[in-house]
Design an enzyme around this catalytic site. Structure first.
Site, PDB file in Angstrom:
ATOM      1  N   LYS A   3      -8.046  -7.465 -15.186  1.00  0.00           N
ATOM      2  CA  LYS A   3      -7.452  -6.123 -15.112  1.00  0.00           C
ATOM      3  C   LYS A   3      -7.615  -5.351 -16.417  1.00  0.00           C
ATOM      4  O   LYS A   3      -7.610  -4.130 -16.412  1.00  0.00           O
ATOM      5  CB  LYS A   3      -5.971  -6.212 -14.745  1.00  0.00           C
ATOM      6  CG  LYS A   3      -5.774  -6.846 -13.376  1.00  0.00           C
ATOM      7  CD  LYS A   3      -4.695  -6.206 -12.553  1.00  0.00           C
ATOM      8  CE  LYS A   3      -5.000  -6.465 -11.108  1.00  0.00           C
ATOM      9  NZ  LYS A   3      -4.039  -6.563 -10.172  1.00  0.00           N
TER      10      LYS A   3
ATOM     11  N   LYS B 172      -6.776  -4.658  -3.204  1.00  0.00           N
ATOM     12  CA  LYS B 172      -6.204  -3.469  -2.554  1.00  0.00           C
ATOM     13  C   LYS B 172      -6.934  -2.158  -2.882  1.00  0.00           C
ATOM     14  O   LYS B 172      -6.568  -1.133  -2.379  1.00  0.00           O
ATOM     15  CB  LYS B 172      -4.727  -3.341  -2.954  1.00  0.00           C
ATOM     16  CG  LYS B 172      -3.846  -4.443  -2.372  1.00  0.00           C
ATOM     17  CD  LYS B 172      -2.430  -4.397  -2.958  1.00  0.00           C
ATOM     18  CE  LYS B 172      -1.656  -5.662  -2.710  1.00  0.00           C
ATOM     19  NZ  LYS B 172      -0.820  -6.066  -3.829  1.00  0.00           N
TER      20      LYS B 172
ATOM     21  N   LYS C 272     -13.456 -10.646  -4.796  1.00  0.00           N
ATOM     22  CA  LYS C 272     -12.261 -10.815  -3.952  1.00  0.00           C
ATOM     23  C   LYS C 272     -11.931  -9.510  -3.220  1.00  0.00           C
ATOM     24  O   LYS C 272     -12.107  -8.431  -3.789  1.00  0.00           O
ATOM     25  CB  LYS C 272     -11.087 -11.191  -4.869  1.00  0.00           C
ATOM     26  CG  LYS C 272      -9.821 -11.577  -4.152  1.00  0.00           C
ATOM     27  CD  LYS C 272      -8.678 -11.752  -5.130  1.00  0.00           C
ATOM     28  CE  LYS C 272      -8.137 -10.420  -5.605  1.00  0.00           C
ATOM     29  NZ  LYS C 272      -6.871 -10.460  -6.318  1.00  0.00           N
TER      30      LYS C 272
HETATM   31  P1  TYM Z   1      -0.468  -9.469  -4.649  1.00  0.00           P
HETATM   32  O1  TYM Z   1       0.399  -8.352  -4.243  1.00  0.00           O
HETATM   33  O2  TYM Z   1      -1.704  -9.156  -5.432  1.00  0.00           O
HETATM   34  O3  TYM Z   1      -0.936 -10.259  -3.365  1.00  0.00           O
HETATM   35  C1  TYM Z   1       0.000 -10.745  -2.413  1.00  0.00           C
HETATM   36  C2  TYM Z   1      -0.439 -12.109  -1.920  1.00  0.00           C
HETATM   37  O4  TYM Z   1      -1.715 -12.006  -1.266  1.00  0.00           O
HETATM   38  C3  TYM Z   1      -2.622 -12.949  -1.837  1.00  0.00           C
HETATM   39  N1  TYM Z   1      -3.981 -12.366  -1.804  1.00  0.00           N
HETATM   40  C4  TYM Z   1      -5.040 -12.913  -1.185  1.00  0.00           C
HETATM   41  N2  TYM Z   1      -5.170 -14.045  -0.468  1.00  0.00           N
HETATM   42  C5  TYM Z   1      -6.390 -14.324   0.040  1.00  0.00           C
HETATM   43  N3  TYM Z   1      -7.479 -13.531  -0.129  1.00  0.00           N
HETATM   44  C6  TYM Z   1      -7.401 -12.369  -0.835  1.00  0.00           C
HETATM   45  N4  TYM Z   1      -8.462 -11.578  -0.990  1.00  0.00           N
HETATM   46  C7  TYM Z   1      -6.128 -12.027  -1.398  1.00  0.00           C
HETATM   47  N5  TYM Z   1      -5.694 -10.972  -2.148  1.00  0.00           N
HETATM   48  C8  TYM Z   1      -4.374 -11.198  -2.384  1.00  0.00           C
HETATM   49  C9  TYM Z   1      -2.139 -13.148  -3.269  1.00  0.00           C
HETATM   50  O5  TYM Z   1      -2.599 -14.352  -3.814  1.00  0.00           O
HETATM   51  C10 TYM Z   1      -0.647 -13.099  -3.086  1.00  0.00           C
HETATM   52  O6  TYM Z   1      -0.139 -14.369  -2.723  1.00  0.00           O
HETATM   53  N6  TYM Z   1       1.766 -11.509  -8.568  1.00  0.00           N
HETATM   54  C11 TYM Z   1       1.852 -11.405  -7.135  1.00  0.00           C
HETATM   55  C12 TYM Z   1       3.215 -10.939  -6.645  1.00  0.00           C
HETATM   56  C13 TYM Z   1       4.341 -11.762  -7.180  1.00  0.00           C
HETATM   57  C14 TYM Z   1       4.687 -13.083  -6.783  1.00  0.00           C
HETATM   58  C15 TYM Z   1       5.840 -13.429  -7.564  1.00  0.00           C
HETATM   59  C16 TYM Z   1       4.129 -13.980  -5.871  1.00  0.00           C
HETATM   60  C17 TYM Z   1       5.241 -11.360  -8.119  1.00  0.00           C
HETATM   61  N7  TYM Z   1       6.152 -12.371  -8.347  1.00  0.00           N
HETATM   62  C18 TYM Z   1       6.433 -14.684  -7.430  1.00  0.00           C
HETATM   63  C19 TYM Z   1       4.752 -15.244  -5.746  1.00  0.00           C
HETATM   64  C20 TYM Z   1       5.891 -15.574  -6.527  1.00  0.00           C
HETATM   65  C21 TYM Z   1       0.805 -10.410  -6.666  1.00  0.00           C
HETATM   66  O7  TYM Z   1       0.456  -9.505  -7.375  1.00  0.00           O
HETATM   67  O8  TYM Z   1       0.374 -10.587  -5.399  1.00  0.00           O
END
Ligand code: TYM
Length: 331
Positions: A112, A199, A196
């Site tokens: 990032k 969003k 990957k």
């Molecule tokens: P975030 O919002 O980026 O993504 C949410 C969840 O989706 C998964 N993910 C994917 N899985 C498979 N293929 C993909 N292309 C893909 N893109 C995203 C992510 O791995 C995630 O599980 N940091 C976290 C949010 C968070 C969190 C936490 C998660 C904050 N505190 C505590 C677990 C525990 C995040 O930005 O996810």
């Protein structure tokens, strides 16, 4: 006593099929067996610039998506990270137990910040994993279902737990375990299958709100190769491998079974079948989302979730404050 499951999604953009296959689709399977804490990581969304209106809309959307995925807010605690102030309070304690070196080695931070001017990188982006560790620690989470890209942050949380417990000779913090699906842990972009699906890539993403025509168009024009064999080979055939992953995850079959099904098919037939699978999954999901998004269920779920989460989080915060020696005023 039930074991504890916790996870979160950051409201930074439109959710993708990657979020859905990687995590969202599976969450309802935990809610009977685990005490489940499922939140919207809205404080994390502020780590990069975001329009306040969009943040607001995305937040509502994620609650509706959680509910549309089959989560029942009478069973799972669904809440906003910002509505439980203990997350920020624990963050300001835990920030002292993770180090600049390890935070600067986090893959997500490196990705990032790579095109940013070093002197203008926000502290929140750098310290992102501290808040995430605090999210997890507050609820004594046993398991944290995430996609592959978040595994490193959960591993860092485990390091933090061990370091903290050993420094204070306590077992106050619980070591969480990341649960990463075998298939679908990393869904790739349709326009560049070496990247990957994230969003912010309109061409390579399938968004959970895309209409049928758009979904079909994106899948039919997914980048593949010219070899015409439908086999899983991530290195040499990343596009086809990604489509096989999407297909088998949505159909709940193994990659081998999917390969067998398309043994004699051409790419056009295969892509149409993948598009059908995605449409068949997402259209009913969107219908449920549409019923929920403007209803009072969103608020109802968030109030209930916040109240339950707060009780658990506050008790844990108090325990931790005591361990580090913060003085408790007697009433
Ligand atoms: P975030 O919002 O980026 O993504 C949410 C969840 O989706 C998964 N993910 C994917 N899985 C498979 N293929 C993909 N292309 C893909 N893109 C995203 C992510 O791995 C995630 O599980 N940091 C976290 C949010 C968070 C969190 C936490 C998660 C904050 N505190 C505590 C677990 C525990 C995040 O930005 O996810």
């Amino acid at each position: 006593m039930k074991k504890i499951m916790l996870t979160g999604i950051k409201p930074t953009g439109n959710l993708t099929l990657g979020n859905y296959i990687g995590v969202l689709k599976h969450l309802k399977d935990y809610q009977d067996e685990y005490e489940s804490y499922i939140f919207i990581a809205d404080l994390h969304a502020l780590t990069l610039p975001i329009d306040p209106k969009i943040l607001n809309q995305n937040t509502r959307d994620i609650v509706a998506f959680y509910l549309a995925s089959g989560l029942d807010f009478n069973k799972s605690h669904i809440f906003l990270q910002s509505s439980v102030s203990e997350h920020a309070e624990l963050n300001s304690i835990m920030i002292n137990y993770l180090y600049m070196g390890e935070l600067s080695r986090m893959t997500q931070f490196k990705e990032k910040s790579k095109n940013m001017n070093y002197s203008a990188i926000g502290l929140g982006l750098f310290a992102y994993p501290v808040l995430m560790a605090s999210d997890i620690i507050l609820y004594d989470a046993d398991i944290v279902p995430v996609g592959e890209d978040q595994r490193q942050h959960v591993e860092l949380t485990r390091d933090l737990v061990r370091r903290f417990n050993s420094r204070y000779n306590t077992d106050v913090l619980k070591e969480p375990k990341a649960i990463v699906n075998k298939t679908g842990k990393r869904i790739m972009s349709l326009s560049d299958p070496l990247k990957k699906m994230s969003k912010s890539d309109p061409k390579g993403d399938i968004y959970l709100k895309d209409d049928e025509k758009t979904i079909r168009k994106k899948i039919m024009s997914a980048v593949t190769d010219s070899d015409c064999k439908i086999i899983y080979d991530k290195e040499n055939k990343p596009g086809i491998s990604n489509l096989l992953t999407i297909y088998s995850s949505l159909k709940d079959i193994s990659i081998e079974e999917a390969e067998k099904e398309f043994e004699n098919a051409n790419y056009g037939t295969f892509k149409r079948a993948v598009a059908d699978a995605v449409v068949n999954e997402l259209l009913p999901f969107q219908e449920r989302y549409n019923q929920i998004i403007n209803s009072n269920l969103i608020n109802e779920a968030l109030i209930k979730g916040r109240d339950a989460a707060k009780i658990k989080a506050n008790a844990k915060l108090k325990e931790i404050q005591k361990v580090v020696g913060l003085y408790e005023i007697k009433q």
